[in-house]
Design a protein around this motif. Structure first.
Motif, PDB file in Angstrom:
ATOM      1  N   MET A  37      48.032  52.530  34.101  1.00 33.14           N
ATOM      2  CA  MET A  37      47.330  53.600  34.614  1.00 33.14           C
ATOM      3  C   MET A  37      46.586  53.690  35.772  1.00 33.14           C
ATOM      4  O   MET A  37      45.726  52.539  35.958  1.00 33.14           O
ATOM      5  N   SER A  38      46.549  54.740  36.480  1.00 33.12           N
ATOM      6  CA  SER A  38      45.474  54.742  37.556  1.00 33.12           C
ATOM      7  C   SER A  38      43.999  55.003  37.051  1.00 33.12           C
ATOM      8  O   SER A  38      43.895  55.563  35.847  1.00 33.12           O
ATOM      9  N   ASP A  61      44.168  47.591  36.462  1.00 32.95           N
ATOM     10  CA  ASP A  61      43.517  46.925  37.381  1.00 32.95           C
ATOM     11  C   ASP A  61      44.255  45.451  37.952  1.00 32.95           C
ATOM     12  O   ASP A  61      44.774  44.787  37.125  1.00 32.95           O
ATOM     13  N   THR A  62      44.601  45.852  39.470  1.00 32.80           N
ATOM     14  CA  THR A  62      45.378  44.642  39.835  1.00 32.80           C
ATOM     15  C   THR A  62      44.898  43.331  39.356  1.00 32.80           C
ATOM     16  O   THR A  62      45.518  42.233  39.502  1.00 32.80           O
ATOM     17  N   ILE A  71      51.736  36.568  37.465  1.00 29.53           N
ATOM     18  CA  ILE A  71      50.949  37.678  38.336  1.00 29.53           C
ATOM     19  C   ILE A  71      51.449  39.110  37.926  1.00 29.53           C
ATOM     20  O   ILE A  71      52.701  39.314  38.159  1.00 29.53           O
ATOM     21  N   ALA A  72      50.527  39.741  37.358  1.00 33.63           N
ATOM     22  CA  ALA A  72      50.934  40.752  36.611  1.00 33.63           C
ATOM     23  C   ALA A  72      51.755  41.770  37.293  1.00 33.63           C
ATOM     24  O   ALA A  72      52.856  42.421  36.763  1.00 33.63           O
ATOM     25  N   ASP A 102      47.153  49.814  47.268  1.00 38.28           N
ATOM     26  CA  ASP A 102      45.791  49.678  46.887  1.00 38.28           C
ATOM     27  C   ASP A 102      45.029  49.857  45.741  1.00 38.28           C
ATOM     28  O   ASP A 102      44.253  49.717  45.290  1.00 38.28           O
ATOM     29  N   ASP A 103      46.253  49.747  44.527  1.00 38.03           N
ATOM     30  CA  ASP A 103      45.854  49.816  43.205  1.00 38.03           C
ATOM     31  C   ASP A 103      46.960  48.975  42.418  1.00 38.03           C
ATOM     32  O   ASP A 103      48.091  48.751  43.090  1.00 38.03           O
TER      33      ASP A 103
END
Length: 405
Positions: A37-38, A61-62, A71-72, A102-103
């Motif tokens: 989700m953003s 969240d990255t 690494i997700a 960027d996300d």
């Protein structure tokens, strides 16, 4: 869809509530669903809702690494059989088209090699903005597939195109997609012609056209994936021949005619996507023509009409022709279907943005012998190829049913 891995990327907009229903329906259909989700999406529906419906962790969240051994965003990118962005805002479409990461969602999307589907949802004027249209065309050129929004009453109060497609329809499209990945064309031999022909004037000059062969090569590649044996007849040197395809190299329209006639009895389906020259020089000079005062006049003669000749055969296979037009698309396509005794004509207006020669996208309409007409949206050429082959499969299946009834 049993045990298929679907990564659902949810971006911010009122249509997020539909994404919750979509998650539930995908899980009920047997898929394994993970959700990203953003931050904006979390303002409409909480991650807890998607966690409960998907029965998996929800990623927002990255830098929130839930499992330190991986690494997700790379792990999710590799895990997915299909990535679905629904709803997709104008913002995320713009980011993806320009390679911005960027996300968590955009970073994962740039890392995945899985098919990516975009289901836009936004205000009608936003959807029709030139920048959004350009970004959609760019992504279609990358191979992304779009689930077009519906027309209707929008949350902003406008009435128009911009509503996220209903979850039931998206699930149906996803189910259909995975069905086409199976060997539905196993046992079929498909002969495909691709690209232009070259008609010699002298040893150093020839006449040709702007066809790149990309559509024919995409058809060959996708047909093999669906289990078919493929014979590809083409003059194209600039494209890589798809794996497991039998390639027949030709140059001129006469070469293509001979290659097709030599092989047509092996085929159960013939797809004539090549742009074959209608005329050739009546005489070919053995020496290079030198410049002289005045004009040069070359007399032309008709080449053989391959599609017409195939349509006359008593043992003709299922026959598909292509029609690249600049006007009166319906009139010319229906006429060609009847005159050539074809089973399907795939027609496009090459003056439309995204539908012409040389590009990586296409916008086609299918005209069928049963008088059905099916319009396809802007798609990558590989996605267009899949839709054409699926329609051929359906027609052949229906023909078997009719023959047995």
């Amino acid at each position: 869809m049993l045990n298929k891995n679907i990564l659902l990327c949810v971006t911010g907009g009122i249509a997020v509530y539909k994404a919750a229903a979509l998650t539930s329906k995908l899980v009920q259909a047997g898929a394994k669903v993970k959700v990203i989700m953003s931050k904006s999406a979390c303002q409409f529906v909480t991650p807890l809702t998607f966690q409960a419906l998907s029965r998996n962790d929800v990623y927002t969240d990255t830098f929130d690494e839930k499992h330190p051994e991986v690494i997700a965003h790379i792990d999710l990118a590799d895990w997915a059989d299909l990535v679905l962005v629904a709803p997709a805002t104008a913002n995320v479409i713009g980011k993806l088209a320009n390679g911005i990461a960027d996300d968590m969602i955009t970073t994962t999307l740039l890392a995945t090699t899985a098919p990516v589907w975009i289901a836009p949802a936004m205000n009608v004027h936003m959807y029709n903005h030139p920048a959004v249209i350009k970004n959609i065309e760019t992504l279609a050129g990358f191979g992304y597939q779009f689930v077009e929004p519906n027309e209707g009453y929008l949350a902003c109060g406008y009435v128009g195109k911009g509503r996220l497609e209903e979850p039931e329809k998206i699930v149906s499209l996803v189910t259909n997609y995975f069905q086409t990945q199976t060997n539905i064309l196993s046992g079929q031999t498909i002969l495909i012609t691709a690209g232009p022909t070259k008609e010699m004037i002298d040893p150093v000059r020839y006449l040709t056209n702007r066809s790149s062969g990309k559509m024919g090569y995409a058809l060959a590649e996708e047909a093999v994936k669906m289990g078919a044996k493929v014979i590809l007849v083409s003059s194209v040197d600039s494209l890589t021949t798809p794996k497991d395809v039998q390639f027949v190299k030709i140059t001129s329209a006469e070469d293509m005619y001979q290659a097709v006639m030599d092989n047509y009895q092996k085929a159960s389906i013939i797809i004539k996507s090549a742009a074959v020259a209608d005329y050739r020089p009546k005489e070919i000079s053995n020496q290079k023509l030198k410049k002289k005062d005045g004009n040069l006049i070359i007399e032309f003669e008709r080449t053989k009409d391959i599609l017409l000749e195939l349509g006359k055969k008593e043992d003709k296979p299922f026959l598909v022709g292509f029609a690249a037009e600049t006007e009166k698309i319906d009139e010319y396509a229906w006429s060609k279907l009847e005159r050539k005794n074809a089973d399907m004509i795939v027609a496009n207006d090459v003056t439309k943005a995204g539908a012409g020669f040389e590009g990586d996208t296409n916008i086609v309409t299918l005209y069928k012998k049963n008088h059905e007409k099916k319009e396809l949206p802007l798609l990558s050429k590989n996605q267009t190829a899949k839709e054409i082959l699926l329609e051929i499969y359906r027609d052949l299946k229906e023909g078997v049913k009719n023959a047995n009834s």
